[in-house]
Design a protein around this motif. Structure first.
Motif, PDB file in Angstrom:
ATOM      1  N   CYS A   1      -0.108  28.107  23.067  1.00 24.29           N
ATOM      2  CA  CYS A   1       1.163  27.857  22.384  1.00 24.29           C
ATOM      3  C   CYS A   1       2.007  29.121  22.456  1.00 24.29           C
ATOM      4  O   CYS A   1       1.487  30.224  22.618  1.00 24.29           O
ATOM      5  N   GLN A   2       3.290  28.948  22.293  1.00 26.25           N
ATOM      6  CA  GLN A   2       4.187  30.095  22.263  1.00 26.25           C
ATOM      7  C   GLN A   2       4.572  30.385  20.823  1.00 26.25           C
ATOM      8  O   GLN A   2       4.294  29.588  19.932  1.00 26.25           O
ATOM      9  N   ALA A   3       5.207  31.527  20.604  1.00 29.76           N
ATOM     10  CA  ALA A   3       5.588  31.899  19.245  1.00 29.76           C
ATOM     11  C   ALA A   3       6.977  32.516  19.245  1.00 29.76           C
ATOM     12  O   ALA A   3       7.475  32.984  20.271  1.00 29.76           O
ATOM     13  N   ALA A   4       7.568  32.478  18.078  1.00 28.89           N
ATOM     14  CA  ALA A   4       8.890  33.067  17.875  1.00 28.89           C
ATOM     15  C   ALA A   4       8.938  33.654  16.465  1.00 28.89           C
ATOM     16  O   ALA A   4       8.078  33.358  15.633  1.00 28.89           O
TER      17      ALA A   4
ATOM     18  N   ILE B   1      14.774  28.167  28.371  1.00 22.44           N
ATOM     19  CA  ILE B   1      15.486  28.362  27.105  1.00 22.44           C
ATOM     20  C   ILE B   1      16.204  29.704  27.176  1.00 22.44           C
ATOM     21  O   ILE B   1      15.595  30.728  27.497  1.00 22.44           O
ATOM     22  N   LYS B   2      17.486  29.696  26.888  1.00 20.40           N
ATOM     23  CA  LYS B   2      18.289  30.905  27.014  1.00 20.40           C
ATOM     24  C   LYS B   2      18.379  31.713  25.719  1.00 20.40           C
ATOM     25  O   LYS B   2      19.230  32.567  25.583  1.00 20.40           O
ATOM     26  N   GLY B   3      17.494  31.452  24.780  1.00 19.09           N
ATOM     27  CA  GLY B   3      17.532  32.154  23.500  1.00 19.09           C
ATOM     28  C   GLY B   3      17.163  33.621  23.620  1.00 19.09           C
ATOM     29  O   GLY B   3      16.652  34.084  24.643  1.00 19.09           O
ATOM     30  N   ALA B   4      17.414  34.349  22.556  1.00 23.47           N
ATOM     31  CA  ALA B   4      17.053  35.769  22.495  1.00 23.47           C
ATOM     32  C   ALA B   4      15.538  35.906  22.597  1.00 23.47           C
ATOM     33  O   ALA B   4      14.784  35.067  22.105  1.00 23.47           O
ATOM     34  N   CYS B   5      15.096  36.980  23.255  1.00 25.56           N
ATOM     35  CA  CYS B   5      13.658  37.192  23.408  1.00 25.56           C
ATOM     36  C   CYS B   5      13.360  38.672  23.626  1.00 25.56           C
ATOM     37  O   CYS B   5      14.227  39.451  24.009  1.00 25.56           O
ATOM     38  N   PHE B   6      12.123  39.010  23.353  1.00 22.71           N
ATOM     39  CA  PHE B   6      11.625  40.338  23.691  1.00 22.71           C
ATOM     40  C   PHE B   6      11.241  40.347  25.162  1.00 22.71           C
ATOM     41  O   PHE B   6      10.899  39.302  25.728  1.00 22.71           O
ATOM     42  N   VAL B   7      11.286  41.513  25.773  1.00 23.56           N
ATOM     43  CA  VAL B   7      10.778  41.692  27.128  1.00 23.56           C
ATOM     44  C   VAL B   7       9.856  42.898  27.114  1.00 23.56           C
ATOM     45  O   VAL B   7      10.091  43.859  26.394  1.00 23.56           O
ATOM     46  N   GLY B   8       8.802  42.804  27.907  1.00 25.68           N
ATOM     47  CA  GLY B   8       7.857  43.921  27.957  1.00 25.68           C
ATOM     48  C   GLY B   8       6.914  43.921  26.764  1.00 25.68           C
ATOM     49  O   GLY B   8       6.801  42.930  26.040  1.00 25.68           O
ATOM     50  N   PRO B   9       6.247  45.053  26.556  1.00 24.90           N
ATOM     51  CA  PRO B   9       5.253  45.116  25.478  1.00 24.90           C
ATOM     52  C   PRO B   9       5.899  45.015  24.099  1.00 24.90           C
ATOM     53  O   PRO B   9       6.999  45.514  23.881  1.00 24.90           O
ATOM     54  N   ILE B  10       5.193  44.352  23.190  1.00 22.79           N
ATOM     55  CA  ILE B  10       5.637  44.247  21.803  1.00 22.79           C
ATOM     56  C   ILE B  10       4.473  44.594  20.885  1.00 22.79           C
ATOM     57  O   ILE B  10       3.314  44.561  21.310  1.00 22.79           O
ATOM     58  N   SER B  11       4.787  44.922  19.651  1.00 23.42           N
ATOM     59  CA  SER B  11       3.740  45.056  18.639  1.00 23.42           C
ATOM     60  C   SER B  11       4.142  44.193  17.453  1.00 23.42           C
ATOM     61  O   SER B  11       5.323  44.088  17.121  1.00 23.42           O
ATOM     62  N   ILE B  12       3.141  43.572  16.844  1.00 23.48           N
ATOM     63  CA  ILE B  12       3.363  42.691  15.704  1.00 23.48           C
ATOM     64  C   ILE B  12       2.601  43.264  14.521  1.00 23.48           C
ATOM     65  O   ILE B  12       1.420  43.582  14.634  1.00 23.48           O
ATOM     66  N   ALA B  13       3.279  43.380  13.395  1.00 20.55           N
ATOM     67  CA  ALA B  13       2.624  43.852  12.167  1.00 20.55           C
ATOM     68  C   ALA B  13       3.002  42.919  11.032  1.00 20.55           C
ATOM     69  O   ALA B  13       4.152  42.477  10.950  1.00 20.55           O
ATOM     70  N   ASP B  14       2.027  42.609  10.168  1.00 20.23           N
ATOM     71  CA  ASP B  14       2.407  41.825   9.002  1.00 20.23           C
ATOM     72  C   ASP B  14       3.313  42.705   8.145  1.00 20.23           C
ATOM     73  O   ASP B  14       3.273  43.928   8.200  1.00 20.23           O
ATOM     74  N   ARG B  15       4.170  42.065   7.382  1.00 19.71           N
ATOM     75  CA  ARG B  15       5.219  42.789   6.660  1.00 19.71           C
ATOM     76  C   ARG B  15       4.655  43.835   5.697  1.00 19.71           C
ATOM     77  O   ARG B  15       5.191  44.929   5.568  1.00 19.71           O
TER      78      ARG B  15
ATOM     79  N   ILE C   1      13.791  34.246  17.605  1.00 16.99           N
ATOM     80  CA  ILE C   1      13.627  35.266  18.645  1.00 16.99           C
ATOM     81  C   ILE C   1      12.261  35.000  19.276  1.00 16.99           C
ATOM     82  O   ILE C   1      11.228  35.102  18.610  1.00 16.99           O
ATOM     83  N   TYR C   2      12.243  34.640  20.549  1.00 14.82           N
ATOM     84  CA  TYR C   2      10.981  34.370  21.228  1.00 14.82           C
ATOM     85  C   TYR C   2      10.274  35.677  21.556  1.00 14.82           C
ATOM     86  O   TYR C   2      10.912  36.686  21.853  1.00 14.82           O
ATOM     87  N   LEU C   3       8.929  35.639  21.523  1.00  6.68           N
ATOM     88  CA  LEU C   3       8.163  36.867  21.746  1.00  6.68           C
ATOM     89  C   LEU C   3       8.177  37.323  23.199  1.00  6.68           C
ATOM     90  O   LEU C   3       7.915  38.482  23.480  1.00  6.68           O
ATOM     91  N   GLN C   4       8.472  36.437  24.107  1.00  7.58           N
ATOM     92  CA  GLN C   4       8.638  36.733  25.535  1.00  7.58           C
ATOM     93  C   GLN C   4       9.535  35.641  26.102  1.00  7.58           C
ATOM     94  O   GLN C   4       9.677  34.583  25.488  1.00  7.58           O
TER      95      GLN C   4
END
Length: 163
Positions: A79-82, A136-150, A91-94
């Motif tokens: 699955c994908q995530a945003a 999908i032409k929505g905003a997205c990250f490119v390249g490496p990302i990091s995810i942290a809980d708030r 904002i899509y993660l990729q």
């Protein structure tokens, strides 16, 4: 009337400051901008793209074909995530057409429907795939990302920010 040097300088400084503040104009927008590089809504997005930034929102997962999933569904690997920001903007993660858009089962279950901060380079619209297919032409990250809980992000950055 004769003024000593320091009194004259005080009056001059007061006069110059008065002129300066009289020429200031009030802000026209009711939008209070987030700190530079922090994105919480669409207005922040427009001001902070193509540079490293922190996106604040709720981690949501979406099916590979981008159709809404029923509440009872559980995420599966692939699955994908945003990130859904406070105003509902996604904002899509990729870019959705990249293999890297498929998320791991562990990530999907760890962060689903939780407040997170994603750090990475953001584009206002997804780049097109080389093969010319629909995307999908929505905003997205490119390249490496990091995810942290708030909560973790707040602790690492010196306290709780306004949500």
């Amino acid at each position: 009337m004769i003024l000593n040097g320091s009194k004259a300088l005080q009056y001059l400084a007061i006069g110059l400051l008065s002129l300066h503040f009289a020429s200031c104009k009030p802000m026209q927008s009711s939008h209070v901008p987030s700190e530079k590089g922090q994105i919480r809504n669409k207005k922040d997005l427009k001001a902070n793209t193509t540079q490293p930034c922190d996106v604040f929102g709720t981690y949501i997962w979406v099916s590979p074909n981008q159709e809404p999933l029923p509440e009872s569904a559980t995420p599966t690997a692939g699955c994908q995530a945003a990130i859904r920001m406070e105003d509902g903007t996604r904002i899509y993660l990729q870019p959705t057409w990249e293999q890297a858009a498929a998320r791991t089962q562990e990530e999907l279950t760890t962060y689903h429907d939780k407040p997170v901060v994603v750090t990475g380079t953001l584009l206002p619209t997804s780049p097109p795939p080389a093969d010319g297919r629909a995307y999908i032409k929505g905003a997205c990250f490119v390249g490496p990302i990091s995810i942290a809980d708030r909560g973790t992000w707040d602790a690492l950055h010196g306290g709780k920010l306004q949500w």
